[in-house]
Every structure is written in structure tokens, then in C-alpha cells.
Design an enzyme around this catalytic site. Structure first.
Site, PDB file in Angstrom:
ATOM      1  N   HIS A  60       0.819  -1.226   0.000  1.00 34.63           N
ATOM      2  CA  HIS A  60       0.000   0.000   0.000  1.00 34.63           C
ATOM      3  C   HIS A  60       0.854   1.278   0.000  1.00 34.63           C
ATOM      4  O   HIS A  60       0.758   2.079  -0.935  1.00 34.63           O
ATOM      5  CB  HIS A  60      -0.999  -0.048   1.159  1.00 34.63           C
ATOM      6  N   HIS A  84       3.447   6.776   5.695  1.00 29.59           N
ATOM      7  CA  HIS A  84       2.260   7.519   6.149  1.00 29.59           C
ATOM      8  C   HIS A  84       1.409   6.765   7.168  1.00 29.59           C
ATOM      9  O   HIS A  84       0.654   7.379   7.912  1.00 29.59           O
ATOM     10  CB  HIS A  84       1.407   7.986   4.959  1.00 29.59           C
ATOM     11  N   GLU A  88       0.321   5.536  12.977  1.00 28.43           N
ATOM     12  CA  GLU A  88      -1.002   5.070  13.363  1.00 28.43           C
ATOM     13  C   GLU A  88      -1.029   3.562  13.615  1.00 28.43           C
ATOM     14  O   GLU A  88      -1.632   3.101  14.573  1.00 28.43           O
ATOM     15  CB  GLU A  88      -1.987   5.416  12.238  1.00 28.43           C
ATOM     16  N   ASP A  89      -0.377   2.796  12.754  1.00 31.58           N
ATOM     17  CA  ASP A  89      -0.571   1.339  12.776  1.00 31.58           C
ATOM     18  C   ASP A  89       0.604   0.527  13.305  1.00 31.58           C
ATOM     19  O   ASP A  89       0.520  -0.689  13.371  1.00 31.58           O
ATOM     20  CB  ASP A  89      -0.891   0.826  11.356  1.00 31.58           C
ATOM     21  N   ASP A 151      -3.209   8.349  -0.968  1.00 31.30           N
ATOM     22  CA  ASP A 151      -3.598   7.255  -0.076  1.00 31.30           C
ATOM     23  C   ASP A 151      -5.017   6.812  -0.409  1.00 31.30           C
ATOM     24  O   ASP A 151      -5.300   5.634  -0.609  1.00 31.30           O
ATOM     25  CB  ASP A 151      -3.502   7.766   1.370  1.00 31.30           C
ATOM     26  N   ASP A 269     -21.136  13.089 -28.398  1.00 27.82           N
ATOM     27  CA  ASP A 269     -21.021  14.204 -27.469  1.00 27.82           C
ATOM     28  C   ASP A 269     -19.720  14.126 -26.699  1.00 27.82           C
ATOM     29  O   ASP A 269     -19.317  15.048 -26.035  1.00 27.82           O
ATOM     30  CB  ASP A 269     -22.173  14.180 -26.459  1.00 27.82           C
TER      31      ASP A 269
HETATM   32 MN    MN Z   1      -2.896   4.473   4.001  1.00 25.58          MN
END
Ligand code: MN
Length: 741
Positions: A60, A84, A88-89, A151, A269
Site C-alpha cells: 500500500h 504515512h 497510526e498502525d 492514499d 457528445d
Molecule cells: Mn494508508
């Protein structure tokens, strides 16, 4: 471990393509090493974490970094993209990040982490707009927004692996929050992709339909566009200019919107061509060539080069009738304009400008502010009012802050708000029982000034109640009035006692006691539609009814008034003067005059805040004039009394004012003036036909009913500002015969 080895090939491929992009951009070995280093840290931090798709987690951040590398962002942004999710993780702390990669990268990662804490699930338009504003307010570094959007883009690209309810939730959030956010920053690159990705999940049938429509006619359409492209390129070459002409398919979501809007499902169009030219003036030359070759469709030309959109988008747009009478949309722009159209601010973050990013940004700021200035000046000429509004609204939310509940609900509060303001904003009950607050998971005080992005948890206790001290530090007036409301509701005894003491002070002791005895107050409360005598005192206590008003009410009921009425029957100056000259009213206010017969002089039409004098006149009681009124200048001092306004007048009554308006005469001007007055919600009492003073100039006398001084001056200004109006002034009457007496 088995998973890691299973995906080893894929991971290596990703790393190699990231490095290949950096190489193609001629980044220095040091820069490449910093990125490699960031990758190593991210890789070991995410270790064996697995995504919902079953892929190792590191895939990711690698993809996010690749998306950004293709946009030529700077190295700190790339490092932060790789890292990033680590704060957090994973176990990595911000101190460790600073040590390994420096504060700049750490700040970027912290910024992204802060944004990830919130779920932006929106229910209403208004809430969505709040989120966008919040995003802008909290992500002060534009690079944080870039990382967040990349992200989101990769998460959308891998959305199929999530359960269906989560797909819908994320797609909706992307459509409502992130795509508009990208648009706000002029990041069309992200906007289009995010819209198409969400569209696919939100309306799979429509998406499929458009997908097959575009595919079915692919070869025919490509042939058609190629022919057009060649014709155009040849002509441009003849004019000795360099240009890159590309046929393009519009993105699916915009086709979908167009079909919904105009109901057409003609695939032709969708024909569109983009011409990238070298210089700004070439845009117009190429436009000339295009319009020579093909007939333009009237009303479809837009010049965003001379008048850029608020997000700095520049381009010429035109629609022409091509071969076989097909409509073709053509955009003409320079490479610079194209970069800004696709990447907005990111266009300024190109690695070649590394180290110059600050000056690039201030250049952007300067351009943005001059653009805003231009927009303000050209307000009338801008056809799209929304566009104009957006342009000037960028700064407006500096007075607001955005805070969250632990569940992620967003609240917008005035800057300087405290936990108590927040509590009352959530619900009066929460405010009334608020005893403390957790700010970002730490106990804070109720006086703490809240900051953007604070997560707030209010601690309540059902036995607790507001304190009068709160009034001293809460920010918003609505909080203040809610606190007062609580006291009114729950501390009525105190208010009643206080009201009784005010009433007894306002009346003489003996009358007050008599009223209580004879049930006059009961009569009064019935007449006022109140439930009890206590309610009268309660309202006096809270200040809703003043002592003066109580006296007035009693007089209206026939009490306290006898002597005044008797005096008036006499009708001599001395007799009328007597009650007025008593101590109480010697320097009375207009409100206090209510018990006397009084009128406002028609010659000078006094309104609150203007200096006034009362004139005692036989048979007409007291007539109130402006102090500067010519009619009272030579009057006997004996007939004049000092009076003043006391501030209650403006809210309780309306005043007539006559205006003389001098203007350049033209058909419809009277109506235009009356329209302006109506727009101010002001009642017109009288309009006296215009009188021409010479061929072009006319006069109009309009009487209006205004609420006070400010209202009148605002009206005079509004009318004066009209382009044909020369002069507006208060009407003043010639000296009347009566006044001369
Ligand atoms: Mn992420």
C-alpha cells in the site's frame, strides 16, 4: 513469512518502478538513498501486517509513493508517503521518525495521521462542506493533502477486497469529501480518478453502460479524432507554431453527469480535443485557426485564460461543428496551464524547484491574492456567482475551528470556544450537566480554548448544574443565553424574589402593598397572558419587564393615571408643565413620556439617537422636535423641556422619515429606487411625484418607516450608491407659521 515470499516478486517490481521514476527524473543519488531508507523503515515497521486483500501491507505505501512520484513531488513527500501509516498502525514513535528521517518528514506523517483519525462519513451537504473546510484548516501543509489523496486513490483502487457495506461507505465518502477537496485545490488529476473510482461502486449499472458505450465506438471515434487532429496540426504548423494535439475521452463520471443533465446519450457528445501550445498568446491564435477551420457553436466559448477560475484553472474552451456535423469540444492551453489544471498546487512541487518551494508558494499566494482582487473588481462581469463566491470565501473560515467527538462527529465552533461552548453546541442537556472534558484523551479544564482538530469528550454528571462563572469565559452568545436559560428555569425563586424587590423599588411602598392586597397584580398578569403573579415578578427579575414597563402597564390598566388625565383637561401650559417638571420627568426619556400625550414633529421627524427637545403645546401635549429644528429655535424657553431617548424606543416603535432624492432622470429609475427600499424590507409610506429641476435632473420625495438611526443611514447609503443618484438627504420642512409664533 510465507505470504511475504509469495509476494516478494510483486514488491520488488513496485520498488523497481519507484526507483525507475526517480531515475527518469534525474534525482541525485542522495535523494534516491533517502527514499530507499524510508522504504526500509516502513518495511520493517509494517513487518508482517496483512491488508484485507491478503497482500503484505507494504504494498500500500509503495503504491501511494508511486502515485506521488509520478507527480514529481519532493523527496520529503515521498518519504512521508512510504511512512504515512507507521505512526497510526505500528510501534514506531514520532521521536524515532525524527531521529531517522528528520522533522520535516515526521511532520508530514503526523499531518496525514491526524487526518486519518477522522471518518468523514457525511450525511448532509453542509456537513460535507464543514469537512472540506476542516481539512483545509488542519492540513496547513499542502503536501499532507497530496499524500492523503494518493492514499485514498490507492484505497479506492483496491476497494473490491473490502466487504460491500465498507465499499459503499468509502466510495460515498470519496465522492462527497475527497473529490470535491481535490477540486478545491485544483487537483483535477485526483478529482477525476477519485470520481470515476467511486462512481464504479456507487452506480455500477450506469458505470457499465458508459463503459460499454465508450468501448463500442472506440475505433470509429479514434479515426474521427485522428482526422481532426491531423487537419488541425497542419494548419497550426502553417502558422509557424508548435502545438501538441491530443484526442481524449472524457472521464466516465462527467459523461454520466452530462447524460443526466441534457439527456443525450449520443456517444459523439464525448468527442474532445486538447491543444497544448507554447505561449499564452498562441492560445488565441490557435483559437482563431480552429474557428477558421470549423464553425463554432455560439455561446460555448469560455475564456479562462484571461479570467482564471478560483482554483487557478486556465484554458480556452470552445465547441465547434466538426466533419459530419459532429460537435467537438476543444481546450487550448499552455503546458504551464495544463500542469496547474491537472496538479494545481502540486505543479509547484516539482522536484526541479526543490529548495525553491517556498518562493514558488509565495508566488502562488501572490497570484492567488491578485486573482482574488481581480475577481472582486470584476464581480459584475463574472457570470458564475458561485465561482466568485468560492474565490473570496477561501479565507472566511479563519474565524472558525473544527472539533470532533470521539465518534468522529464534526462540529464547527467560533474560534476561542471552550469545552462548555462545545457541550452546549452538542445539546443543552450536555451543557447543563457538564463537569469536565477530555481533550485529545487528556483531562482538560472547562476554560481551555479549543484548537482545530481537537477530539473532545465531555464528562457529565446528572446532579451537576451550570455555574454563573461560566458566563465569564464562554465564547459564543448562544452558549451564554443557554446558561441563562438554565438559571431562569431552575432558579426561578431567586428571580421572583429579585423581581419583587425591583417592583417595590419602582413603586412607592404604599402603592406596592396596596396592589398586592387588592389583586391588581393578578389582573395585570391575566391581561398579559401570564400564568401567575409570580410570573410577573419572575420576568421583572430576569429583566424581560423593566420597572418602567411595570408602571406603564399599571397606568394602561387605569391605575396611576388619574392625576395625569385630570391635568390634561386643564390644557394650559403651566398645568401641563407641572407633572413634567416634577423631579422624575424633568430630564425624562421618550419612553417615560408615554403617559403624556406626545407626538413627533412632522417638520423635522426626529428619530432615536438624534438630539431632541420637547415642546409643550396647548391642546397637543408634548411635541418632540429635533434640537436643530428651525421651528423651535425662537421658542420661549418655558415651553421647552429636556428629553432624551433611552434605547428602548428603537426596538418598540417605527419612525417616519422623508428623504429627498436627487437623480439623473431615466425611465424606470423610480421603480429601481423603490426596489432598493423594498430589498431593505422597509415600508414606504408615501412617494411624491418627481419634479424635474432641469432637463436631466429630477427630485423624488419618499417617506419611509424605519426602525432607527442605523437603519436610516444604511438606507441613505444604499440609495446614494445607485449609479444614477446624485444626492440623498433628510427632508426638512420650511419654517411653519405655527412655529414662528
Ligand atoms: Mn494508508
Amino acid at each position: 513469512m510465507s505470504r511475504l515470499s509469495e509476494y516478494k516478486g510483486e514488491i520488488n517490481e513496485l520498488i523497481n518502478s519507484l526507483l525507475a521514476i526517480l531515475q527518469a527524473q534525474e534525482r541525485s543519488p542522495e535523494e534516491v538513498n533517502r527514499v530507499k531508507n524510508a522504504y526500509e523503515i516502513a518495511n520493517s515497521a509494517h513487518k508482517e501486517q496483512i491488508r484485507k486483500s491478503g497482500h503484505p501491507y507494504i504494498i500500500h505505501p509503495l503504491n501511494v509513493a508511486i502515485i506521488l512520484a509520478n507527480l514529481s513531488v519532493d523527496i520529503p513527500t515521498l518519504c512521508a508517503a512510504l511512512l504515512h501509516d507507521v505512526l497510526e498502525d505500528t510501534e514506531v514513535s514520532s521521536e524515532e521518525l525524527i531521529e531517522m528521517l528528520g522533522t520535516e518528514v515526521c511532520e508530514l506523517v503526523k499531518g496525514v495521521t491526524k487526518l486519518s483519525k477522522f471518518t468523514f462519513l457525511s450525511k448532509r451537504e453542509e456537513q460535507a462542506e464543514n469537512f472540506r473546510k476542516f481539512f483545509l484548516a488542519i492540513a496547513q501543509d499542502v503536501r499532507v493533502v497530496l499524500i492523503k489523496l494518493a492514499d485514498r486513490m490507492h484505497n479506492m483502487q483496491t476497494l473490491e477486497y473490502l466487504p460491500e457495506y465498507k465499499q459503499q461507505e468509502t466510495a460515498k465518502e470519496t465522492m462527497e469529501i475527497f473529490a470535491p477537496l481535490a477540486n478545491r485545490f485544483g487537483l483535477n488529476f485526483f478529482k477525476w480518478r477519485l470520481e470515476d473510482l467511486s462512481f464504479k461502486f456507487l452506480e455500477p449499472e450506469s458505470y457499465e453502460q458508459i463503459h460499454s458505450m465508450v468501448n463500442e465506438n472506440r475505433s470509429y471515434r479514434e479515426n474521427y479524432l485522428n482526422g481532426l487532429k491531423e487537419a488541425l496540426e497542419e494548419k497550426i504548423k502553417e502558422h509557424q507554431m508548435l502545438a501538441e494535439v491530443t484526442g481524449r475521452v472524457k472521464h466516465f463520471y462527467s459523461i454520466h453527469n452530462k447524460i443526466k443533465r441534457i439527456g443525450s446519450d449520443d456517444i459523439f457528445d464525448l468527442l474532445a480535443i486538447r491543444v497544448i501550445v507554447e505561449k499564452e498568446r498562441h492560445c488565441y491564435e490557435v483559437l482563431g485557426i480552429v474557428h477558421d477551420l470549423f464553425q463554432p457553436l455560439p455561446g460555448r466559448f469560455k475564456d479562462y485564460v484571461a479570467l482564471p477560475k478560483s482554483n487557478m484553472y486556465q484554458s480556452l474552451h470552445t465547441t465547434v461543428i466538426g466533419p459530419e456535423k459532429r460537435l467537438v469540444e476543444i481546450q487550448i492551453r499552455t503546458q504551464d496551464m495544463h500542469n496547474i489544471a491537472e496538479f494545481g498546487l502540486a505543479a509547484h512541487w516539482k522536484y526541479k524547484e526543490l529548495g525553491k518551494s517556498v518562493s514558488a508558494l509565495s508566488k502562488y499566494d501572490a497570484r492567488l491574492s491578485s486573482l482574488k482582487q481581480k475577481l472582486i473588481e470584476m464581480q459584475d462581469e463574472i457570470p458564475d456567482a458561485d465561482e466568485y463566491k468560492k474565490a473570496i470565501q477561501i479565507d472566511i473560515f479563519t474565524d472558525e475551528i473544527f472539533v470532533f467527538t470521539p465518534k468522529g462527529d464534526l462540529f464547527c465552533l467560533p474560534r476561542g470556544s471552550t469545552p462548555i461552548d462545545f457541550a452546549y453546541h452538542v445539546h443543552s442537556k450536555v451543557g447543563d450537566h457538564c463537569v469536565g472534558a477530555k481533550i485529545n484523551e487528556r483531562i482538560g479544564t472547562l476554560q481551555n480554548k479549543l484548537k482545530n482538530g481537537d477530539i473532545l469528550e465531555i464528562i457529565t454528571n446528572k446532579n451537576s448544574h451550570p455555574s454563573m462563572d461560566w458566563l465569564g469565559f464562554v465564547q459564543s452568545s448562544s452558549t451564554r443565553s443557554k446558561i441563562k436559560q438554565w438559571f431562569k428555569k431552575n432558579r426561578s425563586d431567586e428571580y421572583i424574589k429579585y423581581g419583587q424587590s425591583i417592583a417595590s423599588e419602582s413603586l412607592t411602598k404604599s402603592t406596592y402593598e396596596e396592589f398586592l392586597k387588592t389583586g391588581v397584580l393578578r389582573k395585570l398578569s391575566e391581561q398579559m397572558g401570564l400564568n401567575s403573579e409570580n410570573e410577573i415578578f419572575f420576568r421583572i427579575g430576569t429583566g424581560e419587564i423593566s420597572g418602567k414597563q411595570l408602571i406603564g402597564r399599571l397606568k394602561n390598566l387605569g391605575y396611576l393615571q388619574k392625576e395625569v388625565i385630570e391635568e390634561e383637561k386643564e390644557s394650559t401650559i403651566e398645568e401641563i408643565q407641572k407633572p413634567i417638571r416634577t423631579k422624575k420627568f424633568a430630564k425624562g426619556s421618550v419612553a417615560e413620556l408615554k403617559s403624556f400625550v406626545h407626538t413627533f414633529a412632522k417638520c423635522c421627524q426626529p428619530i432615536p439617537k438624534e438630539d431632541i427637545k420637547g415642546v409643550i403645546s396647548v391642546g397637543r401635549g408634548i411635541v418632540i422636535h429635533r434640537t436643530d429644528c428651525l421651528n423651535i429655535q425662537n421658542l420661549d424657553n418655558k415651553r421647552l423641556i429636556d428629553i432624551s431617548w433611552d434605547g428602548t424606543d428603537e426596538s418598540t416603535q417605527k419612525f417616519a422619515v422623508t428623504l429627498d432624492i436627487e437623480f439623473i432622470d431615466r425611465i424606470g429609475i423610480t421603480r429601481d429606487i423603490l426596489d432598493k427600499i423594498a430589498n431593505e424590507k422597509i415600508n414606504v409610506l408615501d412617494v411624491r411625484g418627481s419634479r424635474k429641476t432641469n432637463k436631466q435632473i429630477a427630485l423624488l420625495k419618499i417617506s419611509v418607516e424605519i426602525s432607527g438611526y442605523e437603519c436610516m443611514h444604511k438606507l441613505i447609503k444604499t440609495i446614494s450608491d445607485m449609479s444614477d443618484v446624485i444626492h440623498v438627504q433628510r427632508y426638512s420642512a420650511p419654517i411653519s407659521k405655527r412655529g414662528k409664533k
